[in-house]
Design an enzyme around this catalytic site. Structure first.
Site, PDB file in Angstrom:
ATOM      1  N   PHE A   1      -9.256  87.257  62.577  1.00 38.96           N
ATOM      2  CA  PHE A   1      -8.445  88.064  61.660  1.00 38.96           C
ATOM      3  C   PHE A   1      -7.687  87.087  60.774  1.00 38.96           C
ATOM      4  O   PHE A   1      -6.885  86.284  61.265  1.00 38.96           O
ATOM      5  CB  PHE A   1      -7.487  88.930  62.479  1.00 38.96           C
ATOM      6  CG  PHE A   1      -6.538  89.787  61.692  1.00 38.96           C
ATOM      7  CD1 PHE A   1      -6.930  91.034  61.232  1.00 38.96           C
ATOM      8  CD2 PHE A   1      -5.227  89.377  61.456  1.00 38.96           C
ATOM      9  CE1 PHE A   1      -6.041  91.858  60.542  1.00 38.96           C
ATOM     10  CE2 PHE A   1      -4.331  90.187  60.775  1.00 38.96           C
ATOM     11  CZ  PHE A   1      -4.742  91.428  60.315  1.00 38.96           C
TER      12      PHE A   1
ATOM     13  N   ASN B   1       9.208  89.756  66.100  1.00 43.38           N
ATOM     14  CA  ASN B   1      10.096  90.777  66.653  1.00 43.38           C
ATOM     15  C   ASN B   1      11.208  91.144  65.687  1.00 43.38           C
ATOM     16  O   ASN B   1      11.691  92.283  65.670  1.00 43.38           O
ATOM     17  CB  ASN B   1      10.676  90.303  67.983  1.00 43.38           C
ATOM     18  CG  ASN B   1       9.641  90.299  69.092  1.00 43.38           C
ATOM     19  OD1 ASN B   1       8.458  90.513  68.858  1.00 43.38           O
ATOM     20  ND2 ASN B   1      10.085  90.060  70.313  1.00 43.38           N
ATOM     21  N   ASP B   2      11.633  90.184  64.874  1.00 43.83           N
ATOM     22  CA  ASP B   2      12.694  90.456  63.903  1.00 43.83           C
ATOM     23  C   ASP B   2      12.224  91.466  62.855  1.00 43.83           C
ATOM     24  O   ASP B   2      12.930  92.426  62.531  1.00 43.83           O
ATOM     25  CB  ASP B   2      13.115  89.148  63.215  1.00 43.83           C
ATOM     26  CG  ASP B   2      13.375  88.036  64.212  1.00 43.83           C
ATOM     27  OD1 ASP B   2      14.498  87.945  64.707  1.00 43.83           O
ATOM     28  OD2 ASP B   2      12.422  87.284  64.508  1.00 43.83           O
TER      29      ASP B   2
ATOM     30  N   SER C   1       5.319  87.213  57.286  1.00 39.64           N
ATOM     31  CA  SER C   1       5.645  88.623  57.501  1.00 39.64           C
ATOM     32  C   SER C   1       5.428  89.457  56.248  1.00 39.64           C
ATOM     33  O   SER C   1       5.150  90.651  56.324  1.00 39.64           O
ATOM     34  CB  SER C   1       7.101  88.748  57.971  1.00 39.64           C
ATOM     35  OG  SER C   1       7.286  88.082  59.195  1.00 39.64           O
TER      36      SER C   1
ATOM     37  N   LEU D   1      -5.221  86.670  57.815  1.00 36.01           N
ATOM     38  CA  LEU D   1      -4.215  87.258  56.937  1.00 36.01           C
ATOM     39  C   LEU D   1      -3.163  86.242  56.502  1.00 36.01           C
ATOM     40  O   LEU D   1      -2.856  86.113  55.320  1.00 36.01           O
ATOM     41  CB  LEU D   1      -3.535  88.437  57.642  1.00 36.01           C
ATOM     42  CG  LEU D   1      -2.389  89.127  56.902  1.00 36.01           C
ATOM     43  CD1 LEU D   1      -2.892  89.760  55.609  1.00 36.01           C
ATOM     44  CD2 LEU D   1      -1.745  90.189  57.790  1.00 36.01           C
TER      45      LEU D   1
ATOM     46  N   GLN E   1      21.100  94.423  57.621  1.00 38.96           N
ATOM     47  CA  GLN E   1      20.263  94.063  58.754  1.00 38.96           C
ATOM     48  C   GLN E   1      21.038  93.914  60.059  1.00 38.96           C
ATOM     49  O   GLN E   1      20.468  94.104  61.143  1.00 38.96           O
ATOM     50  CB  GLN E   1      19.460  92.797  58.443  1.00 38.96           C
ATOM     51  CG  GLN E   1      18.427  93.028  57.354  1.00 38.96           C
ATOM     52  CD  GLN E   1      17.454  91.873  57.200  1.00 38.96           C
ATOM     53  OE1 GLN E   1      17.461  90.924  57.969  1.00 38.96           O
ATOM     54  NE2 GLN E   1      16.612  91.958  56.179  1.00 38.96           N
TER      55      GLN E   1
ATOM     56  N   GLU F   1       1.528  88.514  65.292  1.00 42.88           N
ATOM     57  CA  GLU F   1       1.212  89.945  65.178  1.00 42.88           C
ATOM     58  C   GLU F   1       2.461  90.771  64.864  1.00 42.88           C
ATOM     59  O   GLU F   1       2.663  91.859  65.389  1.00 42.88           O
ATOM     60  CB  GLU F   1       0.505  90.454  66.434  1.00 42.88           C
ATOM     61  CG  GLU F   1      -0.879  89.860  66.613  1.00 42.88           C
ATOM     62  CD  GLU F   1      -1.724  90.607  67.628  1.00 42.88           C
ATOM     63  OE1 GLU F   1      -1.542  91.834  67.763  1.00 42.88           O
ATOM     64  OE2 GLU F   1      -2.551  89.971  68.279  1.00 42.88           O
TER      65      GLU F   1
END
Length: 635
Positions: A196, A446-447, A205, A198, A543, A443
């Site tokens: 994969f 977490n942020d 991100s 990307l 945030q 993948e």
């Protein structure tokens, strides 16, 4: 993620989703309800949310209970599927216990060739490929259980996962019949690796910022791709790749714009090369390289999912595979816990076996607690998927965030229980800890996933509140909707709303915990509404608040999941049911405390001041390019 941000950014009002005077309007409407009652039947069609959803998490943001995907705990395997799974589990478990050598794989910084060959022969590279195309044809629940076993060696797990969880998953999800017939046999019985592709140097991100481009050839038969990708798992092994590139297309106005498109790329097309394997902290056995594309000619029939739909393809691939991470890490935690318990049961200090000491007992209990939650999440979501759910994306994101952090916690505590022995290489836990560190990053970090969870939920709740705004413009036609809101708010205003009745959803022994969860759902919805009133579309810039909303979301959802699983175990009178009862009771108690603290932290003035101070401290550090304060020695 960008899609969510854009949607949230499109809210019409600058600071509000609906008017702050809404409660005053409701009181006025209550007084005039009788006068309007004759108008009730003029338009029986009530306003509905723009998107109906069965997602527990999405509906949580509206303060509503949507129980269909959580209660009862899913039991999706029939007898034949169970027998198939068991027949596969035995040889796979034996292989990982007796044949696979994690230490040797790490030493070589590659999975041993003989190990790879046996993994192919066991069918572990094609678990969900249909049987008529060379795979085992497993459903998501069967897949999750096998992946749990593979979690004993995360380097091997990544090699397998990069191949099928994301590498060719796009072909399974979006491939045409011709694409599936051509490529799926090759990635299964043909033993060709997939990847994969990307991530790029300037695009992590932010998937929409990729630079790799693919332009249609003059004859219209090929796309010509140029660019590069970094940190690609299986990048040096893959013959078949799912690659994302910008392509020029015409928008609705006829203007040419760039949009991301997914392509199936074969190494043999020419122009595809890769760099040497990266030197990494952990998962050293997995192959990670840069991949380069120079004038690669891709047949137009190798567009995957349609031109310009690459972002959708990428996000669906990642969303579809995240539950597998929870399953794999559940298996990893089992290995760690076994080592920690064995040591705690045999190590003697101060005249006692150390499992008698409260400090050790708390560690073991909390390790068991977060493992139970992780395992419950994995099979809840796989069960939802096997029941043809389409609304599991936030739940899957939660499972990835929770599992990756829980596994780190369990391993850290496991090393602490073993003391100096846990720090030694021969023990194996230090390798697991290094391997685990990447799981909070790849993948979807977490942020970013926390922001995805919070902003997607807020956007869903905001659409409901905007509809209430519209309802006031024509109250007679929308009386039922408005009066329902009047009633709900009147009950809440005097503190009588204890939440939806959940007693029928859980075992009687967990009725008190269900009542706690019910109350949390109401409190959560109220907190979200207040956040929306105060910040409106500007919430995307808050945030500090979004992170606390996400943490509260995770705790509420995981509480629902463990109550569901423990209720099922009690109903079936499993041998572990009383143990699971304790787990569910403790998790509910502690999670509810965290939820309330996080919800308060979204609006409390002192907390908001502390966020500003944190922001100022960060700016000071970045401006100074490091530590700001002068040494205590003043030089």
């Amino acid at each position: 993620m960008l899609k969510v941000l854009n949607l949230v950014g499109k809210f019409e009002n600058k600071n509000v989703i609906f008017q702050p005077s809404f409660e005053r309007q409701l009181r006025l409407l209550t007084n005039s309800a009788v006068k309007l009652s004759d108008e009730k039947n003029k338009d029986s069609k009530q306003l509905k949310n723009s998107k109906e959803s069965q997602s527990f998490v999405l509906n949580l943001f509206k303060g509503n209970l949507q129980s269909s995907q959580v209660f009862p705990y899913p039991q999706v395997l029939n007898n034949d599927q169970t027998e198939t799974l068991q027949a596969l589990l035995d040889p796979v478990t034996k292989f990982f216990n007796e044949v696979n050598n994690p230490a040797k794989n790490e030493e070589l910084e590659a999975v041993q060739p003989s190990t790879l060959e046996q993994l192919w022969e066991l069918g572990l590279f094609a678990l969900q490929v249909p049987t008529d195309l060379g795979g085992l044809g497993l459903n998501n629940t069967q897949y999750a259980r096998l992946v749990e076993t593979v979690g004993s060696d995360l380097g091997v797990a990544i090699t397998l996962g990069a191949h099928q969880s994301i590498g060719f998953k796009g072909i399974l999800l979006f491939g045409t019949p011709e694409q599936k017939a051509k490529y799926l046999p090759r990635v299964s019985t043909g033993k060709e690796f997939a990847a994969f592709c990307l991530t790029e140097p300037s695009s992590g991100s932010d998937a929409g910022s990729i630079k790799t481009r693919a332009v249609l050839s003059p004859d219209g038969k090929h796309y010509i791709m140029n660019g590069s990708k970094i940190w690609i798992s299986n990048g040096g092994l893959a013959e078949i790749m799912t690659v994302f590139a910008q392509t020029p297309i015409k928008d609705e106005s006829g203007n040419e714009v760039d949009k991301v498109t997914a392509f199936i790329v074969e190494r043999k097309f020419g122009g595809v090369t890769n760099g040497p394997p990266e030197k990494k902290m952990g998962i050293k056995a997995s192959n990670t390289t840069e991949v380069y594309y120079e004038d690669v000619k891709i047949p137009i029939e190798n567009v995957l999912g349609g031109v310009g739909n690459g972002f959708k393809v990428a996000m669906n691939i990642l969303n579809n595979g995240r539950f597998g991470m929870a399953a794999g890490l559940s298996g990893t935690m089992r290995i760690v816990m076994k080592k920690a318990v064995e040591h705690a049961n045999n190590r003697k200090q101060f005249g006692k076996i150390i499992n008698n000491f409260g400090a050790i007992q708390e560690k073991l209990a909390r390790m068991a607690l977060v493992h139970y939650v992780t395992e419950s999440l994995a099979f809840m979501i796989s069960g939802n998927m096997d029941s043809n759910s389409k609304d599991y994306h936030l739940e899957a994101a939660i499972s990835k965030v929770f599992a990756s952090e829980a596994a780190w916690f369990v391993t850290d505590e496991g090393i602490q229980i073993l003391g100096g022995m846990g720090f030694m290489k021969d023990c194996g836990l230090e390798k697991i800890m290094r391997d685990l560190r990447i799981f909070r990053i790849f993948e979807g970090t977490n942020d970013i996933l926390r922001l995805f969870i919070a902003l997607t939920g807020i956007q869903f709740a905001g659409s409901h509140l905007k509809e209430l705004q519209k309802a006031f413009k024509n109250p007679a036609a929308n009386l039922t909707l408005i009066l329902d809101e009047v009633k709900k708010r009147a009950v809440r205003s005097v503190g009588l709303d204890s939440g939806p009745d959940m007693s029928h959803l859980v075992h009687s022994k967990l009725a008190p915990e269900a009542a706690v969860l019910s109350k949390l759902i109401i409190e959560f919805g109220q907190a979200i509404e207040k956040v929306l009133i105060k910040h409106g579309k500007n919430i995307i810039d808050e945030q500090f608040i979004l992170n606390r909303i996400a943490n509260a979301t995770i705790d509420v959802y995981t509480t629902a999941v463990v109550l569901s699983r423990a209720s099922q175990s009690l109903k079936l009178n499993l041998s572990s049911s009383e143990h699971e009862l304790l787990l569910a009771q403790l998790w509910t108690y502690e999670a509810s405390e965290r939820v309330r603290l996080n919800l308060v932290a979204t609006a409390d003035s002192e907390k908001l001041k502390s966020y500003k101070k944190l922001s100022e401290l960060s700016k000071n550090v970045t401006k100074n390019e490091g530590v700001v304060q002068i040494s205590p020695l003043n030089f």
